[in-house]
Write an enzyme that holds these catalytic residues in place. Structure first.
Site, mmCIF file in Angstrom:
data_model
loop_
_atom_site.group_PDB
_atom_site.id
_atom_site.type_symbol
_atom_site.label_atom_id
_atom_site.label_comp_id
_atom_site.label_asym_id
_atom_site.label_seq_id
_atom_site.Cartn_x
_atom_site.Cartn_y
_atom_site.Cartn_z
ATOM 1 N N GLY A 33 -53.566 -47.986 22.719
ATOM 2 C CA GLY A 33 -52.829 -47.352 23.816
ATOM 3 C C GLY A 33 -51.779 -48.315 24.337
ATOM 4 O O GLY A 33 -51.729 -49.488 23.933
ATOM 5 N N SER A 35 -49.618 -50.805 26.842
ATOM 6 C CA SER A 35 -50.018 -51.920 27.693
ATOM 7 C C SER A 35 -50.361 -51.365 29.078
ATOM 8 O O SER A 35 -49.611 -50.562 29.623
ATOM 9 C CB SER A 35 -48.859 -52.922 27.797
ATOM 10 O OG SER A 35 -49.211 -53.966 28.665
ATOM 11 N N ALA A 37 -52.820 -49.362 29.685
ATOM 12 C CA ALA A 37 -53.504 -48.060 29.579
ATOM 13 C C ALA A 37 -54.982 -48.194 29.936
ATOM 14 O O ALA A 37 -55.613 -47.232 30.376
ATOM 15 C CB ALA A 37 -53.346 -47.491 28.175
ATOM 16 N N LYS A 39 -57.229 -50.418 27.812
ATOM 17 C CA LYS A 39 -58.004 -50.758 26.603
ATOM 18 C C LYS A 39 -59.021 -51.869 26.875
ATOM 19 O O LYS A 39 -60.202 -51.708 26.568
ATOM 20 C CB LYS A 39 -57.060 -51.204 25.473
ATOM 21 C CG LYS A 39 -56.009 -50.185 25.102
ATOM 22 C CD LYS A 39 -55.059 -50.718 24.055
ATOM 23 C CE LYS A 39 -54.197 -51.877 24.500
ATOM 24 N NZ LYS A 39 -53.252 -51.555 25.603
ATOM 25 N N SER A 107 -51.749 -51.996 19.168
ATOM 26 C CA SER A 107 -51.669 -51.470 17.788
ATOM 27 C C SER A 107 -50.851 -50.183 17.753
ATOM 28 O O SER A 107 -51.399 -49.109 17.517
ATOM 29 C CB SER A 107 -53.065 -51.274 17.192
ATOM 30 O OG SER A 107 -53.950 -50.600 18.053
HETATM 31 P P1 ADP Z 1 -54.660 -52.789 28.567
HETATM 32 O O1 ADP Z 1 -55.772 -53.595 27.990
HETATM 33 O O2 ADP Z 1 -54.551 -51.433 27.931
HETATM 34 O O3 ADP Z 1 -53.339 -53.503 28.589
HETATM 35 P P2 ADP Z 1 -55.949 -53.273 31.107
HETATM 36 O O4 ADP Z 1 -57.377 -52.915 30.796
HETATM 37 O O5 ADP Z 1 -55.581 -54.740 31.079
HETATM 38 O O6 ADP Z 1 -55.000 -52.453 30.099
HETATM 39 O O7 ADP Z 1 -55.511 -52.687 32.522
HETATM 40 C C1 ADP Z 1 -55.781 -51.354 32.886
HETATM 41 C C2 ADP Z 1 -55.786 -51.196 34.399
HETATM 42 O O8 ADP Z 1 -56.025 -49.823 34.711
HETATM 43 C C3 ADP Z 1 -56.870 -51.999 35.102
HETATM 44 O O9 ADP Z 1 -56.349 -52.505 36.294
HETATM 45 C C4 ADP Z 1 -57.965 -50.936 35.359
HETATM 46 O O10 ADP Z 1 -58.768 -51.250 36.478
HETATM 47 C C5 ADP Z 1 -57.140 -49.681 35.597
HETATM 48 N N1 ADP Z 1 -57.837 -48.409 35.296
HETATM 49 C C6 ADP Z 1 -57.894 -47.342 36.108
HETATM 50 N N2 ADP Z 1 -58.596 -46.327 35.566
HETATM 51 C C7 ADP Z 1 -59.018 -46.778 34.369
HETATM 52 C C8 ADP Z 1 -59.808 -46.183 33.329
HETATM 53 N N3 ADP Z 1 -60.298 -44.953 33.414
HETATM 54 N N4 ADP Z 1 -60.044 -46.931 32.208
HETATM 55 C C9 ADP Z 1 -59.545 -48.172 32.104
HETATM 56 N N5 ADP Z 1 -58.789 -48.787 33.048
HETATM 57 C C10 ADP Z 1 -58.524 -48.101 34.179
#
Ligand code: ADP
Length: 198
Positions: A33, A35, A37, A39, A107
Site C-alpha cells: 500500500g 506510504s 497506508a 502496512k 512494493s
Molecule cells: P506505512 O507502513 O504503510 O507507511 P504506518 O503504519 O507507518 O504506514 O502509518 C500508518 C498510520 O495510520 C499510523 O499512524 C496508524 O496509527 C494510522 N492508522 C489509522 N487507522 C489504521 C488502520 N486501520 N490500520 C493501520 N494503521 C492505521
C-alpha cells in the site's frame, strides 16, 4: 548463478517437521500500500496477536532492511526491483524455517509482487492490500515524506511522482484508511483461521 561449484545440501529437519513443532503453517503475509497506508502498524499489530497465540512470527519492515541487507540500494527502478527480490528470498527462507512472515513494503509494482508470489508454493503468498486513499495517507503524513515529495525534495515518491499499482487480485483487502486497526487485525486473523493456516 555465478558460483558453479555450489551443491545444494538437503536438510534432515524438513519444513514439515518445523511446521508441526510450530503448530501452524508458515506463509508470507505481504502487506502492500501507499506510504502511510498502515502496512507497518497493521503488520506489527497482527504479529502481536499471533505472538500471543504462541505462533512463530517475524516481521520484515521496509525501512529496517535498507539499513543492512539492502543498504547498497536506492530508489531507482532497478534498485526497487532488487530490494523486493531480496526481501522475497529472505521471506521464503523464513517460511522454510517454519515461521509466519509478515512484510511491510510499499512494493508498488504488481510484477515485483508477482515475482515474490512465484517463489513459494500456491497459497503461501498472501497479498494484503492496505487500502487508503492518497488524501488520507497524505493527511496523516506520518514521516513528513509527502510534504517533502510535494516540495520536490524527494523524487520518485510513490503516489506523488511515481505510480502505485493496486493489487489486481489480492487475497485480502483491508480498509486501513477508514476502519480501526482492531477491525483490520480481526479481518487478517479470520482469513488465516479460515485457510487453516493457524
Ligand atoms: P506505512 O507502513 O504503510 O507507511 P504506518 O503504519 O507507518 O504506514 O502509518 C500508518 C498510520 O495510520 C499510523 O499512524 C496508524 O496509527 C494510522 N492508522 C489509522 N487507522 C489504521 C488502520 N486501520 N490500520 C493501520 N494503521 C492505521
Amino acid at each position: 548463478m555465478k558460483s558453479s561449484n555450489v551443491v545444494w545440501h538437503t536438510a534432515t529437519i524438513t519444513r514439515d517437521h518445523r511446521e508441526k513443532q510450530s503448530g501452524h503453517r508458515s506463509v508470507i503475509l505481504w502487506f502492500t500500500g501507499l506510504s502511510g497506508a498502515g502496512k507497518s502498524t497493521l503488520a506489527h499489530a497482527v504479529e502481536e496477536h499471533l505472538f500471543q497465540r504462541h505462533c512463530r512470527t517475524f516481521t520484515i519492515d521496509g525501512d529496517n532492511v535498507r539499513h543492512g541487507l539492502c543498504a547498497d540500494l536506492g530508489f531507482s527502478s532497478d534498485d526497487r526491483v532488487e530490494n523486493i527480490r531480496r526481501v522475497g528470498e529472505l521471506a521464503k527462507l523464513f517460511t522454510e524455517a517454519g515461521v509466519l512472515v509478515l512484510t511491510a513494503f510499499i512494493s508498488p509494482f504488481q510484477a515485483d509482487r508477482d515475482r515474490v508470489r512465484a517463489l513459494v508454493p500456491d497459497g503461501e503468498f498472501i497479498e494484503v492490500y492496505c487500502q487508503a486513499s492518497l488524501d488520507i495517507c497524505e493527511g496523516r503524513d506520518v514521516k513528513g515524506l509527502y510534504k517533502k515529495a510535494r516540495s520536490g525534495e524527494i523524487a520518485h515518491f510513490t503516489g506523488i511522482s511515481s505510480p502505485y499499482e493496486p493489487p489486481t487480485s489480492p487475497e485480502l483487502t483491508v480498509n486501513t484508511g477508514e476502519a480501526t486497526i482492531e477491525a483490520c487485525v480481526a479481518q487478517v486473523i479470520q482469513y488465516l483461521e479460515a485457510q487453516g493456516i493457524i
